[in-house]
Scaffold this active site. Sequence first.
Site, PDB file in Angstrom:
ATOM      1  CE1 TYR A  79       9.220   8.736  -6.199  1.00  0.00           C
ATOM      2  CE2 TYR A  79       8.148  10.769  -6.919  1.00  0.00           C
ATOM      3  CZ  TYR A  79       9.294  10.014  -6.748  1.00  0.00           C
ATOM      4  OH  TYR A  79      10.508  10.530  -7.111  1.00  0.00           O
ATOM      5  CB  CYS A 178      -4.255   6.950  -4.449  1.00  0.00           C
ATOM      6  SG  CYS A 178      -3.102   8.338  -4.491  1.00  0.00           S
TER       7      CYS A 178
END
Length: 211
Positions: A79, A178
């Site tokens: 993000y 991730c």
Amino acid sequence: MRARPLTLIQDELVEYDKAMERMTDLVGQRQRDERPDTLWLLSHPSVYTIGRRTPIAHLPDPTRGIPVIETGRGGQLTYHGPGQLVGYLIVKLDEGEGIVDYVREVELRLVDALGKLGLPAERRDTPPGSELLTGVWTASTGRKIISIGMRQSRGVTSHGFALNVDGDLTPWNWAVACGMPEVDMTSVKRELGDASMEEIRAAVARAFEAS
């Protein structure tokens, strides 16, 4: 760590698509030896970026209203948003140096920058068979504070890192960051109670010998 001075470019908020266009241009210039190794510091409006291997299940609910853009870097979903410092690294690798070698150097330089800001941090080795643990974690709380995703083309790196400074961390919870469902994303402000973007920009630039 050997000296590797970089030329510094600084911007404030830049739309992700426009940043990718300029980064591609900078990479081409570096491949043709028309510019020196470069660190570009900036921020982006709210956007999720994904790697080519990001599973659909990791994406946010579209009703959140934040765009999702596929990008050519390594790594999984990340993000970006206001209050985050993004650094794009356009660096010509040495003979025999690979992108993994350089990513480790990037991690260590960022650990150094955070340490000088009073926030002890660490990089992590990836256990066999685990999701790649690229990035930087806080040493005391074990939270992830920096995401890293890079690639190299014709010996020149692109993309880079995202350091959470003082922005809203909520959008990280709307997706799988991730590739790690259990990851707890943090920021300098969350860890230290206060954060100065100007101070952190300066510390990161110094850590990369960028001016």
